[in-house]
Design a protein around this motif. Structure first.
Motif, PDB file in Angstrom:
ATOM      1  N   SER A  74       0.701  -8.693  -7.846  1.00  0.00           N
ATOM      2  CA  SER A  74      -0.314  -9.278  -6.904  1.00  0.00           C
ATOM      3  C   SER A  74      -1.706 -10.012  -7.709  1.00  0.00           C
ATOM      4  CB  SER A  74      -1.729  -8.034  -6.103  1.00  0.00           C
ATOM      5  OG  SER A  74      -2.484  -9.421  -5.763  1.00  0.00           O
ATOM      6  N   ILE A  78       7.242  -0.390   1.860  1.00  0.00           N
ATOM      7  CA  ILE A  78       7.275  -0.351   0.443  1.00  0.00           C
ATOM      8  C   ILE A  78       8.787  -0.246  -0.114  1.00  0.00           C
ATOM      9  CG2 ILE A  78       6.942   1.458  -1.483  1.00  0.00           C
ATOM     10  CD1 ILE A  78       4.643   0.488  -0.887  1.00  0.00           C
ATOM     11  N   GLY A 129      -2.932   8.205  -9.271  1.00  0.00           N
ATOM     12  CA  GLY A 129      -3.348   7.568  -7.592  1.00  0.00           C
ATOM     13  C   GLY A 129      -3.815   8.311  -6.466  1.00  0.00           C
ATOM     14  N   ASN A 130      -3.883   7.832  -5.646  1.00  0.00           N
ATOM     15  CA  ASN A 130      -5.147   9.140  -4.872  1.00  0.00           C
ATOM     16  C   ASN A 130      -3.873   9.559  -4.444  1.00  0.00           C
ATOM     17  OD1 ASN A 130      -7.020   7.505  -5.884  1.00  0.00           O
ATOM     18  ND2 ASN A 130      -7.229   6.221  -4.587  1.00  0.00           N
ATOM     19  N   SER A 187      -8.727   3.191  -2.941  1.00  0.00           N
ATOM     20  CA  SER A 187      -7.079   2.669  -3.711  1.00  0.00           C
ATOM     21  C   SER A 187      -7.469   0.662  -3.994  1.00  0.00           C
ATOM     22  CB  SER A 187      -5.736   2.849  -3.501  1.00  0.00           C
ATOM     23  OG  SER A 187      -5.545   2.498  -2.947  1.00  0.00           O
ATOM     24  N   PRO A 194      -8.366  -2.538  -4.771  1.00  0.00           N
ATOM     25  CA  PRO A 194      -9.670  -3.050  -6.333  1.00  0.00           C
ATOM     26  C   PRO A 194     -10.336  -4.564  -5.148  1.00  0.00           C
ATOM     27  CG  PRO A 194      -6.669  -3.840  -6.715  1.00  0.00           C
ATOM     28  CD  PRO A 194      -6.898  -2.690  -5.198  1.00  0.00           C
ATOM     29  N   HIS A 240      -6.190  -9.495   0.651  1.00  0.00           N
ATOM     30  CA  HIS A 240      -5.099 -10.175  -0.015  1.00  0.00           C
ATOM     31  C   HIS A 240      -3.879  -9.632   0.393  1.00  0.00           C
ATOM     32  CE1 HIS A 240      -8.922 -12.628  -0.506  1.00  0.00           C
ATOM     33  NE2 HIS A 240      -9.031 -11.790  -1.292  1.00  0.00           N
ATOM     34  N   THR A 241      -3.296  -8.650   0.567  1.00  0.00           N
ATOM     35  CA  THR A 241      -2.288  -7.480   0.801  1.00  0.00           C
ATOM     36  C   THR A 241      -2.038  -7.816  -0.272  1.00  0.00           C
ATOM     37  OG1 THR A 241      -1.868  -9.899   1.839  1.00  0.00           O
ATOM     38  CG2 THR A 241      -0.495  -8.028   1.631  1.00  0.00           C
ATOM     39  N   ILE A 242      -2.703  -6.920  -1.287  1.00  0.00           N
ATOM     40  CA  ILE A 242      -2.270  -5.914  -2.534  1.00  0.00           C
ATOM     41  C   ILE A 242      -1.016  -5.161  -2.242  1.00  0.00           C
ATOM     42  CG2 ILE A 242      -3.748  -5.156  -4.885  1.00  0.00           C
ATOM     43  CD1 ILE A 242      -6.223  -6.520  -3.806  1.00  0.00           C
ATOM     44  N   MET A 243      -1.267  -4.358  -1.247  1.00  0.00           N
ATOM     45  CA  MET A 243      -0.765  -3.198  -0.947  1.00  0.00           C
ATOM     46  C   MET A 243      -0.449  -1.807  -1.607  1.00  0.00           C
ATOM     47  SD  MET A 243       1.091  -4.354   1.931  1.00  0.00           S
ATOM     48  CE  MET A 243       2.323  -3.153   1.866  1.00  0.00           C
ATOM     49  N   ASN A 244      -2.098  -1.591  -2.528  1.00  0.00           N
ATOM     50  CA  ASN A 244      -1.963  -0.701  -3.080  1.00  0.00           C
ATOM     51  C   ASN A 244      -2.055   0.634  -1.683  1.00  0.00           C
ATOM     52  OD1 ASN A 244      -1.891  -0.841  -5.305  1.00  0.00           O
ATOM     53  ND2 ASN A 244      -4.099  -0.452  -6.101  1.00  0.00           N
ATOM     54  N   THR A 274      -1.370   0.235   1.230  1.00  0.00           N
ATOM     55  CA  THR A 274       0.633   1.166   1.820  1.00  0.00           C
ATOM     56  C   THR A 274       0.642   2.182   1.001  1.00  0.00           C
ATOM     57  OG1 THR A 274       0.758   0.055   3.034  1.00  0.00           O
ATOM     58  CG2 THR A 274       2.546   1.355   3.061  1.00  0.00           C
ATOM     59  N   LYS A 275       1.101   2.148  -0.809  1.00  0.00           N
ATOM     60  CA  LYS A 275       1.471   3.465  -1.959  1.00  0.00           C
ATOM     61  C   LYS A 275       1.073   4.576  -2.002  1.00  0.00           C
ATOM     62  CE  LYS A 275       3.505   2.048  -6.325  1.00  0.00           C
ATOM     63  NZ  LYS A 275       3.007   3.659  -6.423  1.00  0.00           N
ATOM     64  N   THR A 276      -0.301   4.176  -1.551  1.00  0.00           N
ATOM     65  CA  THR A 276      -1.065   5.750  -2.029  1.00  0.00           C
ATOM     66  C   THR A 276      -1.007   6.712  -0.532  1.00  0.00           C
ATOM     67  OG1 THR A 276      -2.627   6.497  -3.024  1.00  0.00           O
ATOM     68  CG2 THR A 276      -3.477   5.399  -2.164  1.00  0.00           C
ATOM     69  N   ASN A 307       1.399   3.031   7.251  1.00  0.00           N
ATOM     70  CA  ASN A 307       1.463   1.509   6.553  1.00  0.00           C
ATOM     71  C   ASN A 307      -0.074   0.528   6.903  1.00  0.00           C
ATOM     72  OD1 ASN A 307       2.092  -0.797   5.188  1.00  0.00           O
ATOM     73  ND2 ASN A 307       4.229  -0.202   6.300  1.00  0.00           N
ATOM     74  N   GLY A 341      -1.947  -1.385   5.718  1.00  0.00           N
ATOM     75  CA  GLY A 341      -1.735  -3.009   5.183  1.00  0.00           C
ATOM     76  C   GLY A 341      -1.130  -3.986   6.304  1.00  0.00           C
TER      77      GLY A 341
END
Lengths: 148, 269
Positions: A47, A124, B96-97, B183, B185, B232-236, B238-240, B246, B248
């Motif tokens: 990103s 994911i 990670g959170n 999480s 940014p 900005h669809t960084i997708m942190n 959903t990952k965390t 989900n 995102g």
């Protein structure tokens, strides 16, 4: 009447939030670390690279336009100047790769972003899979463009 | 040995005064080969602690409670349910959170575990962040059912088809633990005006609830450069998410709706 009520509610939220900032700055509370401690992941790096390549490409084009405006001679003169210089084949290949890489990466990741805008590929595993495909395509395309 | 342990626990549970017996048995069952040797670095506590003990629950929260009980009584953190449903113990573990009560301690005893508070939040003490802004943002999206015609309120249930109810799956389970928002940014840099994934997911949850009548007003509330569009669809997020949700995707669906809804002025009452 309804709009007045909505306006009052919005003012209340703003008031609450400004109290939060005022209180925390007054108490001089520390802010917990973020960039320094958060674990980097492939999607996160891709990103920021998308943003980085975007900035690099647009500033490159703007610099080119500015140079065209400011520099005394015309474009054909500078083209002949570069042609007259002797560069090693490795340097030429490397510089072509270095130019092609951001363009390819930003383009392919841009397509990934467009897919996201359609609502596709948000799980994911899908994010990682599409990310790897973008990187693979980028490397292949850049090598292809550099050897042309 | 395990079966004997379970039956012993069952009978022992009835005798609440035999707490030590119950506890040791549970630990035996839960920590067969889990040693609890880990160095825990807690940044804002500024104390490097090491402890080695064969008896400790498997989760990070168990380790924190053990440290608080035996080593440093002033260690401060939020906790409540210890089963991953309340969202109190959200913190940054190993970068990670997650929820401390759901995060298993790594049995590899040579690895250091780093525990920080949720990123870029004002810290009240140790691992406790100031969540007031997060909750104020949640309140601002009006997370409750709104009907245009309130005359039938309380008379009978508002019916909903199975398909419409299924749309809420993956949204209503949110604990509001703030793992996702902290999480992101974008939320780090614009936490004052950007609502963050948790709040936006709940906004979406109310938008697509078939019983709610105010979808257009909810969408129009996000019509500014910051509330929604800092994503900005960084997708942190959903990952965390410790619950596997989900955010995102939910935000992407809001963006799609924002592009196609027609702004209607809500009729004055």
């Amino acid at each position: 009447m309804c709009q007045f009520y909505t306006c009052l509610k919005n003012m209340w939220f703003l008031c609450e939030m400004s109290k939060f900032w005022a209180k925390n700055t007054r108490l001089n509370r520390p802010v917990s670390p973020h960039i320094s401690i958060y674990k980097w992941s492939i999607p996160m790096m891709m990103s920021i690279s998308h943003r980085g390549t975007g900035v690099a490409l647009s500033s490159g084009i703007s610099a080119f336009a500015l140079a065209a405006l400011v520099l005394p001679e015309s474009y054909p003169y500078y083209l002949d100047l570069i042609h007259s210089m002797t560069f090693g084949p490795q340097f030429l290949a490397f510089s072509k790769f270095a130019l092609a890489f951001p363009v390819a990466y930003h383009t392919f990741n841009g397509i990934r972003h467009l897919a996201w805008d359609l609502g596709k590929g948000f799980k994911i595993p899908e994010v990682y899979r599409s990310g790897y495909i973008v990187v693979a395509l980028t490397v292949l395309t850049s090598i292809g463009l550099a050897t042309m | 040995k395990m079966f004997a342990c379970i039956s012993f626990t069952r009978s022992a549970v009835a005798f609440r005064n035999c707490r030590t017996l119950v506890v040791s048995c549970v630990y035996e069952f839960a920590s067969v080969s889990i040693l609890c040797v880990c160095k825990v670095i807690i940044k804002y506590h500024k104390i490097l602690m090491t402890f080695s003990h064969p008896r400790c629950g498997p989760m990070v929260l168990d380790a924190l409670i053990k440290i608080k009980n035996e080593m440093d009584l002033t260690l401060t953190f939020r906790r409540s349910c210890r089963e991953g449903i309340c969202g109190s113990c959200a913190m940054n573990i190993n970068g990670g959170n997650t929820l401390a009560c759901l995060n298993k301690i790594d049995t590899n005893t040579s690895k250091v575990m780093k525990i920080y508070p949720l990123p870029r939040m004002y810290v009240v003490k140790d691992l406790v962040p100031d969540m007031s802004n997060f909750f104020a943002q949640y309140k601002s999206i009006e997370p409750y059912l709104k009907k245009k015609d309130e005359s039938k309120q309380g008379k009978e249930q508002y019916l909903q088809s199975i398909e419409d109810r299924q749309k809420l799956d993956g949204l209503y389970e949110c604990l509001l633990c703030a793992c996702c928002s902290t999480s992101c940014p974008s939320y780090w840099w614009n936490g004052d005006k950007y609502l963050g994934p948790a709040v936006l997911t709940q906004a979406y949850r109310w938008m697509i609830d078939s019983r709610d009548d105010f979808i257009e007003e909810r969408l129009s509330k996000l019509q500014d450069p910051f509330s929604l569009y800092r994503c900005h669809t960084i997708m942190n997020c959903t990952k965390t998410c410790p619950k596997g949700l989900n955010p995102g995707k939910a935000i992407a669906e809001i963006k799609k709706m924002m592009a196609t809804y027609k702004e209607k002025r809500s009729s004055a009452i």
